[in-house]
Design a protein around this motif. Structure first.
Motif, PDB file in Angstrom:
ATOM      1  N   ASN A 113       0.901  -1.245   0.040  1.00 24.59           N
ATOM      2  CA  ASN A 113       0.151   0.059   0.175  1.00 24.59           C
ATOM      3  C   ASN A 113       0.824   1.224  -0.081  1.00 24.59           C
ATOM      4  O   ASN A 113       0.591   2.087  -0.807  1.00 24.59           O
ATOM      5  CB  ASN A 113      -1.060   0.173   1.206  1.00 24.59           C
ATOM      6  N   ALA A 114       1.893   1.349   0.926  1.00 27.65           N
ATOM      7  CA  ALA A 114       2.815   2.442   0.902  1.00 27.65           C
ATOM      8  C   ALA A 114       3.569   2.577  -0.562  1.00 27.65           C
ATOM      9  O   ALA A 114       3.850   3.886  -0.901  1.00 27.65           O
ATOM     10  CB  ALA A 114       3.779   2.315   2.254  1.00 27.65           C
ATOM     11  N   LEU A 115       3.880   1.443  -0.916  1.00 26.42           N
ATOM     12  CA  LEU A 115       4.689   1.502  -2.172  1.00 26.42           C
ATOM     13  C   LEU A 115       3.635   1.963  -3.446  1.00 26.42           C
ATOM     14  O   LEU A 115       4.227   2.880  -4.047  1.00 26.42           O
ATOM     15  CB  LEU A 115       4.986   0.106  -2.603  1.00 26.42           C
ATOM     16  N   ALA A 116       2.564   1.657  -3.306  1.00 28.77           N
ATOM     17  CA  ALA A 116       1.318   2.318  -4.409  1.00 28.77           C
ATOM     18  C   ALA A 116       1.485   3.723  -4.217  1.00 28.77           C
ATOM     19  O   ALA A 116       1.312   4.344  -5.307  1.00 28.77           O
ATOM     20  CB  ALA A 116       0.177   1.443  -4.318  1.00 28.77           C
ATOM     21  N   ALA A 117       1.290   4.146  -2.897  1.00 30.69           N
ATOM     22  CA  ALA A 117       1.037   5.413  -2.568  1.00 30.69           C
ATOM     23  C   ALA A 117       2.196   6.364  -2.976  1.00 30.69           C
ATOM     24  O   ALA A 117       2.097   7.517  -3.596  1.00 30.69           O
ATOM     25  CB  ALA A 117       0.728   5.749  -1.249  1.00 30.69           C
ATOM     26  N   VAL A 118       3.457   5.961  -2.602  1.00 34.08           N
ATOM     27  CA  VAL A 118       4.700   6.569  -2.933  1.00 34.08           C
ATOM     28  C   VAL A 118       4.849   6.839  -4.484  1.00 34.08           C
ATOM     29  O   VAL A 118       5.406   7.786  -5.135  1.00 34.08           O
ATOM     30  CB  VAL A 118       5.890   6.164  -2.275  1.00 34.08           C
ATOM     31  N   SER A 119       4.646   5.526  -5.080  1.00 33.60           N
ATOM     32  CA  SER A 119       4.821   5.402  -6.732  1.00 33.60           C
ATOM     33  C   SER A 119       3.868   6.642  -7.365  1.00 33.60           C
ATOM     34  O   SER A 119       4.172   7.180  -8.482  1.00 33.60           O
ATOM     35  CB  SER A 119       4.343   4.080  -7.182  1.00 33.60           C
ATOM     36  N   LEU A 120       2.667   6.914  -6.856  1.00 32.93           N
ATOM     37  CA  LEU A 120       2.086   7.911  -7.326  1.00 32.93           C
ATOM     38  C   LEU A 120       2.495   9.129  -7.423  1.00 32.93           C
ATOM     39  O   LEU A 120       1.918  10.181  -8.462  1.00 32.93           O
ATOM     40  CB  LEU A 120       0.622   8.026  -6.423  1.00 32.93           C
ATOM     41  N   LEU A 121       3.399   9.540  -6.543  1.00 28.77           N
ATOM     42  CA  LEU A 121       4.073  10.681  -6.719  1.00 28.77           C
ATOM     43  C   LEU A 121       5.228  10.953  -7.700  1.00 28.77           C
ATOM     44  O   LEU A 121       5.474  12.188  -8.286  1.00 28.77           O
ATOM     45  CB  LEU A 121       4.902  10.924  -5.293  1.00 28.77           C
ATOM     46  N   LEU A 122       5.801   9.894  -8.049  1.00 30.10           N
ATOM     47  CA  LEU A 122       6.672   9.895  -9.455  1.00 30.10           C
ATOM     48  C   LEU A 122       6.201  10.097 -10.538  1.00 30.10           C
ATOM     49  O   LEU A 122       7.184  11.442 -11.129  1.00 30.10           O
ATOM     50  CB  LEU A 122       7.377   8.639  -9.328  1.00 30.10           C
ATOM     51  N   GLY A 123       5.251  10.123 -11.021  1.00 32.80           N
ATOM     52  CA  GLY A 123       4.872  10.614 -12.455  1.00 32.80           C
ATOM     53  C   GLY A 123       4.335  12.117 -12.445  1.00 32.80           C
ATOM     54  O   GLY A 123       5.167  12.748 -13.324  1.00 32.80           O
ATOM     55  N   ARG A 137      14.425  11.625  -4.966  1.00 34.08           N
ATOM     56  CA  ARG A 137      14.348  11.187  -3.549  1.00 34.08           C
ATOM     57  C   ARG A 137      13.251  10.046  -3.652  1.00 34.08           C
ATOM     58  O   ARG A 137      13.190   9.070  -2.893  1.00 34.08           O
ATOM     59  CB  ARG A 137      13.863  12.287  -2.561  1.00 34.08           C
ATOM     60  N   VAL A 138      12.131  10.455  -4.353  1.00 32.57           N
ATOM     61  CA  VAL A 138      11.142   9.381  -4.475  1.00 32.57           C
ATOM     62  C   VAL A 138      11.441   8.155  -4.957  1.00 32.57           C
ATOM     63  O   VAL A 138      11.042   7.086  -4.653  1.00 32.57           O
ATOM     64  CB  VAL A 138       9.830  10.159  -5.278  1.00 32.57           C
ATOM     65  N   ALA A 139      12.289   8.312  -6.042  1.00 38.63           N
ATOM     66  CA  ALA A 139      12.793   7.073  -6.881  1.00 38.63           C
ATOM     67  C   ALA A 139      13.714   6.262  -5.971  1.00 38.63           C
ATOM     68  O   ALA A 139      13.555   4.902  -5.920  1.00 38.63           O
ATOM     69  CB  ALA A 139      13.632   7.366  -8.173  1.00 38.63           C
ATOM     70  N   GLU A 140      14.521   6.838  -5.008  1.00 41.43           N
ATOM     71  CA  GLU A 140      15.270   6.184  -4.061  1.00 41.43           C
ATOM     72  C   GLU A 140      14.445   5.536  -3.182  1.00 41.43           C
ATOM     73  O   GLU A 140      14.570   4.427  -2.501  1.00 41.43           O
ATOM     74  CB  GLU A 140      16.224   7.172  -3.377  1.00 41.43           C
ATOM     75  N   THR A 141      13.288   6.214  -2.454  1.00 40.03           N
ATOM     76  CA  THR A 141      12.357   5.905  -1.530  1.00 40.03           C
ATOM     77  C   THR A 141      11.585   4.419  -2.359  1.00 40.03           C
ATOM     78  O   THR A 141      11.504   3.482  -1.520  1.00 40.03           O
ATOM     79  CB  THR A 141      11.180   6.843  -1.174  1.00 40.03           C
ATOM     80  N   ILE A 142      11.212   4.536  -3.507  1.00 46.57           N
ATOM     81  CA  ILE A 142      10.698   3.533  -3.976  1.00 46.57           C
ATOM     82  C   ILE A 142      11.705   2.133  -4.120  1.00 46.57           C
ATOM     83  O   ILE A 142      11.260   0.935  -3.854  1.00 46.57           O
ATOM     84  CB  ILE A 142      10.014   3.642  -5.643  1.00 46.57           C
ATOM     85  N   SER A 143      12.860   2.385  -4.453  1.00 45.91           N
ATOM     86  CA  SER A 143      13.744   1.432  -4.751  1.00 45.91           C
ATOM     87  C   SER A 143      13.930   0.735  -3.181  1.00 45.91           C
ATOM     88  O   SER A 143      14.139  -0.430  -3.165  1.00 45.91           O
ATOM     89  CB  SER A 143      15.118   1.988  -5.023  1.00 45.91           C
TER      90      SER A 143
END
Length: 187
Positions: A37-47, A100-106
């Motif tokens: 769930n957290a990964l999906a939420a953070v991934s929404l920020l990347l685009g 930062r978002v990409a690093e968090t996702i990684s």
């Protein structure tokens, strides 16, 4: 603890260990769901951040071209220069946020991979433990049958086949050897 475990029947030890495996699996499964769930939420920020980087980059390039070809007043040049500086700052800001978002996702993906690996190890352990439990039960049943056949004179009189004792003894030894091989091989 040693005397306590001696009083626990063999199947209860398996039940306790299987219970621990189940508890660990449940705990990791809950963590995996929360992480998904957290990964999906953070991934929404990347685009949106990537889109903002592209927009500010285009704006910076466009204003830079306007500055390079400027032939107007100093006030216009100053305004274009300020717009260019703003575009450079905003592009950098959104590029940093995107990074930062990409690093968090990684990091989150690596955590998810670690959870998946642990869940797989738990499942393999569960299968091995269940197999060992079945082997132990089969060995106990075989020992009981052998004891019943070899134990009393009355039982022996009922079974005229004396070769059966030898066959049962060989079967019991084969089970012990198979279990020993499993232990040596680590299964």
């Amino acid at each position: 603890m040693g005397t306590k475990n001696k009083n626990i029947p063999l199947h209860d030890s398996y039940t306790a260990f299987l219970g621990r495996l189940d508890a660990a699996t449940a705990s990791l499964s809950i963590r995996a769901g929360a992480l998904d769930n957290a990964l999906a939420a953070v991934s929404l920020l990347l685009g949106p951040y990537q889109s903002a980087v592209r927009k500010w980059e285009r704006r910076r390039v466009h204003v830079g071209e306007q500055l390079a070809g400027h032939s107007g007043t100093p006030q216009t040049y100053k305004a274009l220069s300020e717009l260019h500086d703003m575009a450079v700052k905003m592009e950098s800001l959104f590029r940093d946020r995107t990074l930062r978002v990409a690093e968090t996702i990684s990091v989150m993906q690596r955590r998810r991979e670690a959870i998946d690996k642990s869940l797989l190890e738990l499942e393999v352990s569960r299968v091995k433990l269940n197999s060992s439990r079945m082997l132990s039960q089969d060995r106990a049943n075989l020992s009981r049958a052998f004891s019943e056949l070899a134990g009393s004179a009355g039982s022996a009189a009922l079974i005229p086949d004396l070769g059966l004792r030898n066959d049962l003894k060989e079967a019991r030894e084969a089970v012990f050897l198979a279990e020993a091989l499993l232990e040596v091989k680590g299964h």
